[in-house]
Design an enzyme around this catalytic site. Structure first.
Site, PDB file in Angstrom:
ATOM      1  N   GLY A  12       0.683  -1.325  -0.047  1.00  0.00           N
ATOM      2  CA  GLY A  12      -0.021   0.074  -0.052  1.00  0.00           C
ATOM      3  C   GLY A  12       0.914   1.177   0.125  1.00  0.00           C
ATOM      4  O   GLY A  12       1.970   1.215   0.148  1.00  0.00           O
ATOM      5  N   ASP A  41      12.520  -9.447   3.648  1.00  0.00           N
ATOM      6  CA  ASP A  41      13.022  -8.532   2.661  1.00  0.00           C
ATOM      7  C   ASP A  41      13.759  -7.119   3.088  1.00  0.00           C
ATOM      8  O   ASP A  41      13.400  -6.100   3.034  1.00  0.00           O
ATOM      9  CB  ASP A  41      11.705  -8.055   2.420  1.00  0.00           C
ATOM     10  CG  ASP A  41      11.635  -7.153   0.811  1.00  0.00           C
ATOM     11  OD1 ASP A  41      12.574  -7.227  -0.105  1.00  0.00           O
ATOM     12  OD2 ASP A  41      10.465  -6.363   0.665  1.00  0.00           O
TER      13      ASP A  41
END
Lengths: 329, 437
Positions: free
Chosen positions: A42, A161
């Protein structure tokens, strides 16, 4: 000796609340100031909390076109942040606003403490000025990164990540915090099968590139090693543009692995015959470190996952000796 | 009489394939009884299987999209069966409410559904049908965590070593602190203290059915345990009408699957498995309500979390027998989920007790508890006794005897038929004496 500047710890914030209300309700409480980026799932805005004037980062879930409800990445990030936000080196989740938009879809706003930059911008700024990051600064940042990763791993979570963009910084204090846990995973002991295609390519561990699905904390350590090298040189260490190129890049620089340096490598799903490169010395690849720095970097970039140094052991490495003195444990 | 009448349709249903709710199963059985439509139904049913299997097996994002069209044709077929099947069912069973009428009534705000309808809502499909469909249906290679244990790649060992050496004890200590966190734990008395309509037996029926759903969609074990945990946590705070209990179950499983699975089933898949008793909008609303109540704290440790560690640690020295221990342990742990009374035990207590009962089952003549297990789990056997007795009773079928999904699941060869292993009826008193220091 350089030491980490410790600002006085703020009073422990109350646990994040969950407020019911429409998307409009959430925006009644916050004034969006500017869009500052995109997370895993988002948009991220810099915003001001109207009641207090506090500046926060507002992360809004991207609504999937086929309405599947709350995205798995959002669920994981919020859930895992609930477990991790108390650590000073993990970004703090302040609040959670849940409501529906005009089409009746569930929408989530995550409210985070605001950090004014990230490591990617910090490195790029130095690169564009054609100047190196001071060695003392590299050490302070790396120490905080290892502390954050050790905490996350100690709580049974893989980040998966880690990259400069996901490491938020405060320019004044040089505080560094791990962010964007949208691809994170609670790990189990022993490990079990996980998604294969995870992690931004440049920071992806070789065992993942070779198709291992049973991977664990060492994949984050490899990323830490890549980040360490990048802090020293201002350049990414292994900038591949495809999975194969990524592997070849690593093998060209560190040498093609074999059964001696990495027992079992030949049995990984994506293994086949690769050109046989010999390793290059780290001091040639990453000029600018002292002997302890090279020793730590080598241990972070071990091919065999089991031999890669755990973050909590990295904190004890001689490279961090002078930084540890300032650490009030 | 009734049994004989049901025998033939059940056989046909076995060939037809995937299990649905009872209503759908009856519908399919009635359809199978009518010659001309039988072939059509069979084609539709068989078409579903690859889609479901693909859903479970495919990597996330793009590959998942094409599989949706494949799964859609099954639903028109199912709805086509509605008319004649409903009529047949009405004739067969006077108390059964026609689906349309039930739907209309349930839409009324003030409506309180009749007991029979509510009972039907969480009844699992007939046992015999399950057994036959298990043998007849397509059985793709398992992609569950259990399979990972069955044949772990060599690469696992180094990672295990590092985990054991560096973080395993940190993680275990943390998980033990998490499991007692009141915000992540359900009340052990919520049926009495919070619920007015939902009973312990209804919860057991729901758990039994959810085990089947997890099997149907090939979900990993953690997804099932987390699902039950979310159900219990929700019911610890919110009183729920029985007509919404199954909705709570599938919404909890949707959340657990999103948190845990590589490729979670879609909301439509969960609506389908309830025979479309609930709409997608209702499902997603319930998802939102559950997340709100749980405050997104989804990663609580479960029985499986601790059991995995206990079994691996206890059997480091005997790799050969670990598989039997894995399956027997999983079987007993899943049985404990059926028993509302087990909620009073911490997940780590249940896991340790499962270790005891599993080891007892494998070797009844040796005390299952030893100093190594006591050190590893942190429990003396006297602290486990009540839980051991509860699990042993479940194993002996003294509790929840009519709910057989778990027993049937673990009769299968792929689980080494562990539910068929003979169980010692009496646990020697001496086994409950604390070990000498």
């Amino acid at each position: 000796m350089a030491t980490i500047q410790h600002q006085a710890k703020p009073a422990v914030a109350a646990a994040p609340s969950t407020t019911t209300g429409g998307g409009q309700r959430a925006m009644d409480l916050y004034e969006k100031l500017e869009k500052v980026g995109e997370g895993t799932y988002g948009k991220v805005y810099r915003a001001r909390e109207k009641a207090t004037g506090r500046i926060v980062a507002l992360k809004k879930t991207r609504l999937p076109e086929d309405d599947e409800g709350v995205p798995p990445t959002a669920m994981r990030e919020v859930s895992l942040l609930r477990m991790l936000s108390q650590d000073p080196h993990v970004v703090r989740l302040l609040d959670l606003k849940q409501g529906v938009n005009k089409e009746g879809q569930t929408i989530l706003y995550l409210v985070f403490e605001y950090m004014d930059t990230d490591l990617k911008k910090f490195i790029r700024g130095h690169r564009s000025n054609n100047e190196k990051i001071p060695a003392a600064t590299v050490k302070i940042l790396m120490y905080q990164l290892c502390k954050g990763v050790a905490f996350v791993h100690g709580r049974g979570v893989l980040h998966r990540d880690l990259k400069p963009h996901n490491l938020l910084m405060d320019r004044k204090t040089m505080a560094l915090k791990i962010a964007d846990l949208g691809l994170s995973r609670a790990i189990t002991v022993p490990v079990k099968k996980y998604t294969h295609e995870i992690l931004t390519l440049w920071y992806r561990a070789p065992e993942i590139l070779l198709g291992a699905t049973h991977y664990s904390t060492p994949v984050d350590i490899w990323s830490v090693g890549c980040i360490f090298a990048e802090l020293v040189t201002n350049q990414p260490l292994f900038p591949g543009d495809s999975e194969l190129q990524q592997l070849l890049h690593i093998f060209k620089l560190l040498g093609t692995p074999n059964e001696q340096v990495w027992p079992g490598v030949g049995k990984l799903p994506n293994w086949h015959e690769y050109p046989q490169w010999k390793p290059t010395k780290l001091s040639a690849l990453v000029p600018g470190l002292d002997a302890d720095g090279y020793d730590l970097l080598e241990k972070l970039l071990e091919y065999e996952p089991a031999k890669r140094i755990p973050a909590k052991k990295a904190l004890e490495h001689p490279y961090f000796k002078d930084v540890r003195k300032g650490d009030a444990h | 009489m009734a049994g004989k009448e049901n025998a033939a349709p059940v056989g046909a249903l076995g060939v037809a394939g995937p299990r649905l709710t009872r209503a759908a199963a009856k519908r399919a059985a009635a359809m199978a009884a009518e010659g001309p439509d039988d072939a059509k139904r069979r084609r539709v049913a068989l078409g579903e299987l690859p889609a479901l299997a693909n859903n479970a097996a495919l990597a996330p994002s793009r590959p998942v999209k094409p599989s949706k069209p494949a799964s859609r044709p099954a639903r028109p077929g199912a709805s086509e069966a509605c008319g004649p099947a409903a009529a047949a069912e009405a004739e067969r069973c006077a108390s059964f409410s026609p689906p349309r009428a039930a739907d209309a009534e349930s839409n009324s705000a003030s409506y309180s559904p009749p007991r029979t309808t509510a009972d039907t809502a969480f009844s699992a499909p007939p046992r015999a049908a399950d057994a036959e469909s298990n043998s007849a249906s397509y059985s793709p290679p398992l992609a569950t965590a259990d399979t990972a244990f069955s044949a772990p790649p060599r690469a696992v060992a180094p990672a295990d070593l590092q985990l054991s050496g560096s973080y395993a004890s940190d993680i275990y200590t943390y998980l033990r602190s998490l499991e007692v966190d009141p915000q992540r734990r359900s009340r052990s008395d919520y049926i009495e203290a919070v619920q007015a309509d939902v009973t312990a037996h209804m919860r057991s029926i729901l758990v039994d059915w959810l085990v089947e759903v997890a099997e149907e969609y090939k979900l990993v074990a953690d997804t099932l345990y987390l699902t039950i945990s979310y159900v219990d946590r929700f019911l610890s705070v919110n009183a729920l009408g029985r007509d919404k209990l199954q909705l709570l179950g599938v919404a909890s499983m949707l959340i657990a699957a999103k948190f845990e699975e590589i490729s979670p089933p879609h909301p439509e898949d969960f609506c389908y498995i309830t025979d479309n008793t609930y709409t997608k909008e209702e499902l997603l609303k319930m998802e939102s309500d559950i997340l709100k109540l749980l405050k997104f704290e989804l990663g609580n440790p479960t029985i499986k979390t601790f059991l995995r560690r206990f079994i691996r640690s206890a059997h480091e020295d005997k790799k050969g027998s670990i598989l039997l221990m894995e399956f027997l342990g999983s079987y007993l742990a899943e049985l404990s989920l059926l028993d509302y009374g087990c909620l009073r035990f911490l997940p780590s207590v249940v896991a340790a007790s499962v270790m005891f009962v599993a080891r007892l089952t494998i070797d009844p003549n040796t005390n299952p508890w030893n100093t190594k297990l006591q050190k590893m789990t942190g429990y003396k056997v006297s602290e486990l006794k009540d839980c051991i007795v509860a699990i042993h009773d479940l194993q002996l079928n003294r509790k929840c005897p009519s709910l057989t999904a778990i027993r049937d699941k673990y009769k299968q060869h792929k689980f080494k038929c562990v539910s068929l292993i003979l169980v010692p009826v009496v646990i020697p008193t001496s086994y409950f004496e604390d070990l000498a220091e």
